[in-house]
Motif scaffolding. Structure first.
Motif, short mmCIF file in Angstrom:
data_model
loop_
_atom_site.label_atom_id
_atom_site.label_comp_id
_atom_site.label_asym_id
_atom_site.label_seq_id
_atom_site.Cartn_x
_atom_site.Cartn_y
_atom_site.Cartn_z
N TYR A 62 -52.50 31.95 -33.88
CA TYR A 62 -51.39 33.04 -34.17
C TYR A 62 -50.44 32.55 -35.51
O TYR A 62 -50.20 33.53 -36.27
CB TYR A 62 -50.55 33.19 -32.96
CG TYR A 62 -49.37 34.02 -33.11
CD1 TYR A 62 -49.76 35.57 -32.98
CD2 TYR A 62 -48.23 33.78 -33.35
CE1 TYR A 62 -48.80 36.43 -32.99
CE2 TYR A 62 -47.23 34.88 -33.73
CZ TYR A 62 -47.65 35.99 -33.22
OH TYR A 62 -46.55 36.96 -33.45
N PRO A 63 -50.13 31.33 -35.37
CA PRO A 63 -49.22 30.87 -36.81
C PRO A 63 -49.78 31.45 -38.14
O PRO A 63 -49.24 32.04 -38.67
CB PRO A 63 -49.17 29.31 -36.50
CG PRO A 63 -49.44 29.16 -35.04
CD PRO A 63 -50.17 30.08 -34.72
N TRP A 66 -49.65 35.18 -37.98
CA TRP A 66 -48.00 35.63 -38.33
C TRP A 66 -47.83 35.43 -39.90
O TRP A 66 -47.32 36.14 -40.56
CB TRP A 66 -47.32 34.58 -37.62
CG TRP A 66 -45.69 35.08 -37.91
CD1 TRP A 66 -45.12 36.07 -37.15
CD2 TRP A 66 -44.95 34.65 -38.68
NE1 TRP A 66 -43.74 36.07 -37.61
CE2 TRP A 66 -43.73 35.07 -38.58
CE3 TRP A 66 -45.12 33.48 -39.77
CZ2 TRP A 66 -42.45 34.88 -39.30
CZ3 TRP A 66 -43.88 33.09 -40.55
CH2 TRP A 66 -42.81 33.80 -40.40
N MET A 67 -48.23 34.27 -40.46
CA MET A 67 -48.01 33.72 -41.82
C MET A 67 -48.46 35.01 -42.79
O MET A 67 -47.88 35.40 -43.78
CB MET A 67 -48.59 32.40 -42.09
CG MET A 67 -48.50 31.87 -43.58
SD MET A 67 -49.72 30.44 -43.66
CE MET A 67 -51.09 31.03 -43.87
N GLY A 81 -37.05 41.88 -36.25
CA GLY A 81 -37.94 41.28 -35.37
C GLY A 81 -39.19 41.76 -34.90
O GLY A 81 -39.64 42.66 -35.32
N GLY A 82 -39.30 41.66 -33.55
CA GLY A 82 -40.47 41.95 -32.94
C GLY A 82 -41.46 41.33 -33.13
O GLY A 82 -41.73 40.48 -33.95
N ILE A 83 -42.67 41.35 -32.25
CA ILE A 83 -43.86 40.49 -32.24
C ILE A 83 -44.97 41.03 -32.87
O ILE A 83 -45.86 40.41 -32.87
CB ILE A 83 -44.09 40.01 -30.91
CG1 ILE A 83 -44.21 41.11 -29.82
CG2 ILE A 83 -43.00 39.00 -30.35
CD1 ILE A 83 -44.63 40.72 -28.35
N ILE B 137 -47.53 24.35 -42.60
CA ILE B 137 -47.59 25.11 -41.29
C ILE B 137 -46.59 24.63 -40.28
O ILE B 137 -46.26 25.36 -39.25
CB ILE B 137 -49.13 24.87 -40.83
CG1 ILE B 137 -49.46 26.00 -40.04
CG2 ILE B 137 -49.40 23.46 -40.31
CD1 ILE B 137 -49.54 27.20 -40.27
N VAL B 140 -43.87 26.77 -40.70
CA VAL B 140 -44.21 28.39 -40.27
C VAL B 140 -43.80 28.23 -38.74
O VAL B 140 -43.18 29.11 -38.09
CB VAL B 140 -45.59 28.47 -40.63
CG1 VAL B 140 -46.04 29.80 -39.78
CG2 VAL B 140 -45.87 28.87 -42.13
N ILE B 141 -44.29 27.13 -38.18
CA ILE B 141 -44.08 27.08 -36.81
C ILE B 141 -42.51 26.68 -36.44
O ILE B 141 -41.86 27.46 -35.48
CB ILE B 141 -45.06 25.83 -36.20
CG1 ILE B 141 -46.48 26.28 -36.30
CG2 ILE B 141 -44.45 25.60 -34.82
CD1 ILE B 141 -47.50 25.37 -35.75
N LEU B 144 -41.40 30.24 -36.37
CA LEU B 144 -41.82 30.96 -34.77
C LEU B 144 -40.87 30.49 -33.71
O LEU B 144 -40.87 31.36 -32.90
CB LEU B 144 -43.29 30.57 -34.71
CG LEU B 144 -44.42 31.36 -35.64
CD1 LEU B 144 -45.83 31.02 -35.44
CD2 LEU B 144 -44.19 32.76 -35.78
N GLY B 149 -34.75 35.33 -33.31
CA GLY B 149 -35.77 36.09 -34.14
C GLY B 149 -37.02 35.52 -34.10
O GLY B 149 -37.96 35.92 -34.68
N VAL B 151 -40.60 34.46 -32.86
CA VAL B 151 -41.57 35.17 -32.10
C VAL B 151 -41.75 34.61 -30.74
O VAL B 151 -41.55 35.41 -29.69
CB VAL B 151 -42.86 35.18 -32.81
CG1 VAL B 151 -43.80 35.68 -31.78
CG2 VAL B 151 -42.83 35.76 -33.85
N GLU B 154 -38.79 35.80 -28.32
CA GLU B 154 -38.69 36.93 -28.22
C GLU B 154 -39.94 37.16 -27.09
O GLU B 154 -39.61 37.81 -26.34
CB GLU B 154 -39.12 37.84 -29.37
CG GLU B 154 -37.93 37.71 -30.51
CD GLU B 154 -38.06 38.91 -31.51
OE1 GLU B 154 -38.75 39.74 -31.18
OE2 GLU B 154 -36.98 38.87 -32.36
#
Lengths: 314, 318
Positions: A62-63, A66-67, A81-83, B137, B140-141, B144, B149, B151, B154
């Motif tokens: 997932y990362p 997302w990236m 936002g939001g997934i 990475i 990036v995490i 997240l 905000g 993920v 959320e």
């Protein structure tokens, strides 16, 4: 070693399909096919694992998803936002911003220079040494091999400070060459051992034949032996290129106070340090840093994985 | 073998052969020069030199002159910040040895089953974090996991798992476990490949024979798989241990050892004393001393594991 991945997806899917077909055709009246039936039962049971594996792998990568998708989103959409992964509105602005004001263009060039320098140093030094060390009668061979193998098992602790001092003393601190040497040298052991293993396996007659043809030691190495060692060279190049591309500690230490020499990892670190809110820019920068190396890996993953597996087994 | 082939016909025309031989030796040595020079200067000498520097109070300007004996070592061993970093490093190893190794072995056994479709795909997906730059990475995490905000928060809020967002990296109690999990995620693919390689060394006919003898899956595991992969398992254990102790990139990039040093590990601790721009003057001597302690500690643990596992290996072989 190659057995690790030889049952490629295609061949295997074929086998699975065949056993499934046999299963779906219903139990044949005769007993001779019962064996195959059992296999298909097992494979059907294996299918349940996908219920676990598919979500697991989705979360796992997932990362990355997302990236890549966030890199194409507008900052406004990111702020909401939001997934959801898929961008509502695609934009390349993030890449432009990262490449120019974020200086990721420069960083990419530096990373390439650094990684190529590391790989060139390692292939040159390791292939020469490996060729010399193949000869079991070479005086001093035992000492060199012994030190190399021992160094592999002795933890280095943190020896960066003397290395740093040495590079400065040699006047190499103004470019990436010093950092490249510092990165390449400790990683020479495995490449040397790979080359030694390969050259030792070449029958002696080949070298003899080259000598009869009038080729000297150097010529035999350059024109006969080194080209033969292409598979080893490939593994060494691939593994160390990926390693150097991803390296962080050495480039960080050697580019302190020299922003123009930063590699992608170090640049990313500084980018995040100065601007923690530009998430889409960060995603674009991260994509610039990671996607090329992932593509290299996906194309050449077989030899990469075999290299790692081989290192453990030997 | 080489010698036998070469020496057999020497007797009749010894002189020219010896000369050729001497020449080959000289060439061989010449080919070794780059390796010996580079490896000595950048790998062996630094180990020795850092031992030497550790006895000096030295900021890196000019040669080290102020000899302080064991003061640096004493200071480190009496410092709570050092032990904090030490135990945090150890915590990373515990995660790698007790979570990553067994979990990767289980997954490897699953992915080693030829009846499972799409094994190559799964393997690639799990390997993906390994080939990506840790520092990148990791950040990036970090995004997240952001409390506002991010993920992860959320999702947790949406499904009602938590009432308030979790500050994964900002809360000193949670930051370290969070980083350990990320570190496991990052290195898992390598361990998986190691285990797959180990499992591939088990001869298929052994399983066939066991099946004929009526051995169940569990018996096969205990009596065939485990004994056969044991020698490689020792190596995998050592490699994983050494990797987990040297977690620098992730910690430095994501938290820098914070908040309030809750994720500080020995490598970041050393880095701070030697290279951090925020301190007045680098303390190379002290940083070297900590590096030496770290190296000795790793060596002891490595040596402890060696005979322990070797003994077990012998017992299982008997």
């Amino acid at each position: 070693m190659s057995a690790l991945i030889t049952p490629g997806a295609g061949a295997q899917a074929g086998v699975d399909a065949a056993s499934q077909v046999a299963g779906e055709a219903g139990p044949p009246p005769g007993s001779p096919r019962r064996g195959r039936n059992r296999v298909s039962g097992q494979s059907r049971r294996m299918r349940w694992w996908h219920l676990f594996l598919i979500p697991f792998c989705f979360i796992w990568i997932y990362p990355f998803l997302w990236m890549v998708t966030a890199a194409f989103k507008t900052p406004a959409e990111m702020l909401l936002g939001g997934i959801g992964l898929w961008p509502n509105e695609w934009t390349l602005d993030n890449f432009v911003r990262a490449w120019t004001t974020g200086r990721f263009g420069e960083y990419t060039g530096n990373t390439l220079t650094f990684a190529i320098a590391v790989v060139v140093i390692q292939v040159l030094v390791a292939s020469l040494a490996g060729y010399a060390l193949r000869e079991k009668t070479l005086p001093g061979r035992k000492i060199v091999m012994g030190v190399l193998v021992a160094a592999m098992f002795i933890p280095h602790g943190y020896t960066i400070i003397p290395v740093f001092q040495l590079v400065n003393a040699l006047g190499l601190q103004d470019g990436l060459l010093g950092a490249a040497i510092a990165q390449a040298a400790p990683g020479l052991v495995v490449p040397v051992l790979l080359y030694v293993g390969f050259f030792s396996g070449i029958p002696n007659e080949l070298g003899e034949a080259a000598r009869v043809d009038g080729a000297g030691y150097l010529r035999t190495f350059r024109s006969v032996m080194l080209p033969l060692a292409k598979p080893v060279t490939g593994t060494v190049v691939l593994m160390n290129f990926i390693g150097a591309w991803n390296s962080f500690f050495i480039p960080l230490v050697f580019t302190l106070g020299r922003p123009e020499l930063r590699t992608l990892g170090v640049g990313m670190y500084n980018f995040f340090g100065t601007d923690t809110t530009d998430w889409t820019g960060l995603a674009a920068g991260a994509s610039i840093a990671i996607i090329p190396i992932v593509i290299v890996f996906l194309f050449l993953q077989r030899s990469f994985v075999e290299g790692i597996a081989g290192a453990v087994k030997s | 073998m080489t010698t036998a082939v070469m020496k057999a016909p020497t007797k009749p025309r010894a002189p020219s052969k010896t000369r050729a031989r001497r020449q080959a030796v000289l060439w061989g040595w010449l080919f070794l020069v780059p390796l010996v020079v580079l490896f000595t200067a950048f790998s062996l000498w630094p180990i020795i030199a850092s031992w030497g520097y550790a006895f000096f109070d030295w900021d890196g300007v000019g040669p080290p002159e102020v000899f302080v004996g064991l003061d640096n070592f004493r200071e480190a061993l009496n410092s709570s910040a050092f032990w904090n970093a030490f135990w945090n490093s150890f915590f990373f190893s515990l995660g790698a040895l007790f979570v990553e190794l067994p979990a990767a072995l289980c997954l490897a056994m699953l992915l080693n089953n030829t009846l499972l479709r799409g094994r190559t795909f799964y393997r690639l997906a799990i390997f993906l974090p390994v080939v990506s730059t840790t520092a990148v990475i990791g950040l990036v995490i970090a995004v997240l996991l952001a409390p506002v905000g991010g993920v992860v928060n959320e999702v947790l809020l949406t499904i009602g798992f938590v009432d308030r967002p979790i500050n994964f990296l900002g809360n000193p109690d949670i930051a370290l476990p969070t980083l350990v999990v990320v570190d496991i995620w990052k290195g898992f693919g390598i361990t998986l490949i190691y285990w797959l390689a180990a499992l591939q060394t088990v001869p298929k006919d052994l399983y066939e024979a066991a099946k004929l003898d009526g051995a169940g899956a569990r018996q096969q595991l205990a009596n065939i798989t485990v004994p056969v992969i044991m020698p490689i398992a020792v190596v995998i254990l050592l490699l994983t241990f050494q990797r987990s102790l040297n977690t620098f990139d992730l910690v430095q990039a994501v938290t820098g050892g914070g908040p309030v040093f809750s994720t500080d590990v020995l490598p970041t601790y050393i880095y701070r004393y030697a290279f951090d721009a925020n301190i007045a003057a680098p303390r190379y001597g002290f940083a070297c001393a900590v590096g030496v302690i770290f190296g000795v500690f790793t060596l002891i643990i490595t040596l402890l594991q060696g005979p322990l596992l070797a003994g077990r290996l012998k017992r299982s072989a008997q």
